[in-house]
Design an enzyme around this catalytic site. Sequence first.
Site, PDB file in Angstrom:
ATOM      1  N   GLN A  14      34.357  40.532  56.330  1.00 41.61           N
ATOM      2  CA  GLN A  14      34.933  41.748  56.067  1.00 41.61           C
ATOM      3  C   GLN A  14      35.349  41.949  54.502  1.00 41.61           C
ATOM      4  OE1 GLN A  14      34.678  44.231  58.361  1.00 41.61           O
ATOM      5  NE2 GLN A  14      35.623  46.011  56.867  1.00 41.61           N
ATOM      6  N   ASP A  69      25.330  43.078  57.241  1.00 44.08           N
ATOM      7  CA  ASP A  69      25.839  43.956  56.770  1.00 44.08           C
ATOM      8  C   ASP A  69      24.771  44.277  55.561  1.00 44.08           C
ATOM      9  OD1 ASP A  69      28.388  44.693  57.008  1.00 44.08           O
ATOM     10  OD2 ASP A  69      29.202  42.726  56.128  1.00 44.08           O
ATOM     11  N   LYS A  73      34.550  46.815  65.627  1.00 44.41           N
ATOM     12  CA  LYS A  73      33.137  45.992  65.815  1.00 44.41           C
ATOM     13  C   LYS A  73      32.848  45.193  67.136  1.00 44.41           C
ATOM     14  CE  LYS A  73      32.537  46.597  60.592  1.00 44.41           C
ATOM     15  NZ  LYS A  73      32.851  45.994  59.405  1.00 44.41           N
TER      16      LYS A  73
END
Length: 293
Positions: free
Chosen positions: A97, A120, A53
């Site tokens: 995460q 997200d 990412k």
Amino acid sequence: MTGDIIDGKRVADEIRGELQARLERLRARGVNPGLTAILVGDNPGSQLYVKMKGRACEEMGMAHQTITMPKDTPQDVLLREVASLNRDPKVHGILVQQPLPPQIAVEAAVTAVDPRKDVDCFHPDNVGRVLIGTPRFAPATPAGVVELLVRSGNDPAGKDVVIAGRSNIVGKPLAALLMQKAPKANATVTVVHSATRDLAAHTRRADILVAAMGAPQTIRADMVQDGVVVIDVATNRIPDATKKSGYRTVGDVDFDAVKEKAKAITPVPGGVGPMTIAMLLVNTVRAAELALE
Ligand code: GUN
């Protein structure tokens, strides 16, 4: 029929290319979108994802940072870090995460992120918006699946789509996206899961099958119909003594056998993975645009 291989990297590059004009408009206004990832613990898969990412942001000239925290980090320490990022105007997107260590509740972590920075799309506010059809962000992996379908000439409208897996990250939000009365959606959606009585009876009826269970090579050729379009979301690591690492990555689909019956199929790796990252970049740009509104 031997299916076309849907090249996730190529579609992801196309989407990244389309972002350039939006990035230039933001930069003309003095804004460079920035993403912050928080990694708690030392899960090797998570370390790799977060690194990819960050690299993707760099390739786009976007700002990024990764905050790593030890695996015994108390929940309130993580929440304070998120609160500080929520206040930082240079941070447009924040992601924590997953998976998280057991002392941290996933719900607490996802609810702590400012919904306007929730790239997200995990915050309940943003999940609800997806469900009612007024999204602020698109959930990255599900949106990546939709773009792969549409851009490979397999629009889901009117199709029987079977989603295997009901996670909050993939199965549920993908079902919500695909059932909308909207472009790139309008599908008839079935979600099958671990309590489904006859998995194959459902998967055999699918025009489009999305596998997101996390069960290595479970979808076999006798479980699909000729001409099916298959999107394999999973990345399972299985032992492989012939590899230096000692493992290889496979999806939920028995790729070699199913591709012989499929109209089109995604590989693992190189299918959905690059798309998740591309859609995360799109969301980070969107967050920076929202901050200017
Ligand atoms: N773990 C697996 N997929 C994801 C994702 O898309 N975002 C985050 N934050 N964690 C994940």
